[in-house]
Design a protein around this motif. Structure first.
Motif, short mmCIF file in Angstrom:
data_model
loop_
_atom_site.label_atom_id
_atom_site.label_comp_id
_atom_site.label_asym_id
_atom_site.label_seq_id
_atom_site.Cartn_x
_atom_site.Cartn_y
_atom_site.Cartn_z
N GLU A 186 -67.47 84.49 69.45
CA GLU A 186 -67.29 83.27 70.34
C GLU A 186 -68.75 82.49 70.15
O GLU A 186 -69.02 81.18 69.67
CB GLU A 186 -66.81 83.07 71.58
N LYS A 187 -70.06 83.16 70.43
CA LYS A 187 -71.46 82.66 70.62
C LYS A 187 -71.87 82.04 69.05
O LYS A 187 -72.35 81.19 68.73
CB LYS A 187 -72.21 83.44 71.09
N LYS A 190 -69.98 79.21 68.13
CA LYS A 190 -70.61 77.79 68.84
C LYS A 190 -72.15 77.39 68.04
O LYS A 190 -72.47 76.28 67.86
CB LYS A 190 -71.13 78.54 70.26
N ALA B 9 -64.61 73.11 77.51
CA ALA B 9 -64.76 73.72 76.31
C ALA B 9 -66.10 73.75 75.80
O ALA B 9 -66.48 74.56 74.71
CB ALA B 9 -63.75 73.25 75.25
N ARG B 10 -66.93 72.70 76.09
CA ARG B 10 -68.31 72.80 75.72
C ARG B 10 -69.23 73.66 76.49
O ARG B 10 -70.11 74.28 75.54
CB ARG B 10 -69.05 71.27 76.11
N ASP B 13 -66.86 79.67 76.61
CA ASP B 13 -65.89 80.11 75.26
C ASP B 13 -64.58 80.66 76.11
O ASP B 13 -64.46 80.23 76.99
CB ASP B 13 -66.61 81.62 74.76
N ARG B 14 -63.58 80.77 74.98
CA ARG B 14 -62.21 80.94 75.37
C ARG B 14 -62.15 82.20 76.28
O ARG B 14 -60.78 82.50 76.99
CB ARG B 14 -61.59 81.09 74.09
N ASP B 17 -66.87 83.02 79.15
CA ASP B 17 -68.40 83.32 79.27
C ASP B 17 -69.26 81.95 79.01
O ASP B 17 -68.79 81.23 77.70
CB ASP B 17 -68.55 84.50 78.27
N SER B 18 -69.98 81.82 79.76
CA SER B 18 -70.90 80.56 79.35
C SER B 18 -71.65 80.62 78.13
O SER B 18 -72.06 81.55 77.66
CB SER B 18 -71.80 80.16 80.69
N TYR B 19 -71.82 79.25 77.38
CA TYR B 19 -72.40 79.37 76.28
C TYR B 19 -74.11 79.47 76.50
O TYR B 19 -74.66 79.77 75.58
CB TYR B 19 -72.20 78.46 75.15
N PHE B 20 -74.16 78.76 77.51
CA PHE B 20 -75.86 78.47 77.77
C PHE B 20 -76.20 79.60 78.95
O PHE B 20 -77.46 79.74 78.76
CB PHE B 20 -75.94 77.07 78.31
N ALA B 21 -75.67 79.86 79.94
CA ALA B 21 -76.32 80.66 81.03
C ALA B 21 -76.15 81.98 80.69
O ALA B 21 -75.33 82.58 80.26
CB ALA B 21 -75.26 80.40 82.41
N LYS C 188 -77.09 82.96 73.52
CA LYS C 188 -77.25 81.97 74.38
C LYS C 188 -78.53 81.09 74.19
O LYS C 188 -78.40 80.05 74.39
CB LYS C 188 -76.91 82.43 75.68
N ARG C 192 -79.00 77.25 73.46
CA ARG C 192 -79.68 76.38 74.25
C ARG C 192 -80.66 75.41 73.49
O ARG C 192 -80.72 74.35 73.74
CB ARG C 192 -80.25 77.23 75.46
#
Lengths: 212, 39, 212
Positions: A186-187, A190, B9-10, B13-14, B17-21, C188, C192
């Motif tokens: 998933e990452k 992205k 969604a931004r 993930d599905r 899980d956070s994309y950024f944190a 991640k 970022r």
């Protein structure tokens, strides 16, 4: 009261079996009683602590060592390497026991035995004691048998548990990697989409400049 | 609402899980335990 | 040759102990020998297969059921719920055994016993047999004890192994999660930084437009 019953033969009657009973309280060194029977008659006698000390002295043997020899002679377990010989003079009531070595034997001790007026009582008591011993041993064995079955069953259970654990661990590991890969991908997806955005963002900017 | 959907969604993930944190082992364990129908 | 030795008392001599020996080959139903002793005298006799069948008929009892009763009476184990009584007429040599119920007892069987001329031989043989039984039981006991210790030791080993496995699994799990987290967090961080780039890329474009 401790007791030991043994089969012996006498030097003077080698083909006949006699039964020797030795009775003592806690330690043989404090004295013991002897009972001898041939299934027809019975004789009994006592050896005191003083008698034991005297015999040890006479033999110039340390008391502890002498008692050890006595124990081997009178209270022996099957398979003892040492040989002990016994004899009994019915006329005098003199019963003695010797330790037999290669070419010589030496007197270990002796006791005066009195003939018992009711030998049948002694014999009945002896047989009764033997039956009690048999029953006690059978009961012990039953208990040990049960205990062994329980231990075997427990061992089998825990063995299965271990096998389950080993295979469960392998399943767990595979499962964790599986889940990790899904989340990781998933990452990556992205990252790819952001990267694409950035690339597309650069191209249109160039065109705008040209137009200008 | 669609806007909220787009926001999540931004950010996630599905699987949630956070994309950024950054995540921690405990958070990841919780995430894994919530994942259903894992092929 | 099977043998059972038991303590009994006779109805006519309730305070005296007798020892009853029953000898049989494989099955009691094919006949058995009886030996009775009071430690002074001994009597022996036989019951044939024919005698058994006849007794069962006389009692109008099924042969199998009769033999079962015989077994309980003569070869019993301790703790049997049934009561059996015995008596012996020395003058006639008549030995009989009965089953005792609430208010009545019924004759199970009888045998003519002959007095043995050398009772001491019978008695010596009996005591010798008892000592052999004791020795055999003690040997079994020793073996079971050893087996017991071995099983316990095996169980302890496998228990430790399981514990090791459980803690190793926990360590494995923790280790995997740690590794997963490291890899994920790197992705991640990348996300970022790409997002930051995108955000910064939008701002400068706005400035350029203004300048223009």
């Amino acid at each position: 009261m401790e007791r030991k019953v043994s089969r012996i033969s006498l030097v003077s009657e080698p083909s006949k079996i006699y039964f020797l009973q030795v009775f003592w309280e806690k330690e043989l060194s404090t004295g013991f009683a002897i009972s001898l029977t041939d299934g027809l008659s019975a004789w009994t006698g006592k050896v005191s602590e003083v008698d034991i000390s005297r015999e040890a002295e006479d033999m110039a043997m340390e008391k502890e060592k002498y008692i050890d020899e006595l124990r081997r002679a009178l209270v022996w377990e099957e398979g003892s390497a040492d040989t002990y010989i016994f004899d009994f003079r019915k006329e005098s009531g003199h019963f003695f026991y010797e330790k037999s070595l290669k070419d010589v034997s030496f007197r270990l001790g002796s006791v005066e035995l009195q003939e018992v007026s009711s030998p049948d009582e002694v014999i009945r008591e002896l047989i009764g004691h033997c039956l009690d011993c048999i029953a006690e041993q059978q009961s012990k064995n039953k208990h040990l048998q049960k205990e062994n079955e329980r231990l075997l069953s427990d061992w089998n259970k825990i063995q299965k548990q271990l096998e389950k654990y080993v295979s469960a661990r392998e399943v767990l590991e595979a499962d964790l990697y599986n889940r990790f890969v899904l989340v990781l991908n998933e990452k990556k997806a992205k990252i790819r989409s952001l990267q694409k955005l950035i690339n597309e963002g650069q191209a249109p900017e160039k065109d705008t400049q040209n137009e200008r | 609402t669609p806007a909220t959907q787009r926001h999540f969604a931004r950010e996630y993930d599905r699987f949630g899980d956070s994309y950024f944190a950054d995540t921690s082992p405990d958070q990841l364990k919780e995430l894994f335990s919530g994942m259903k129908d894992v092929p």
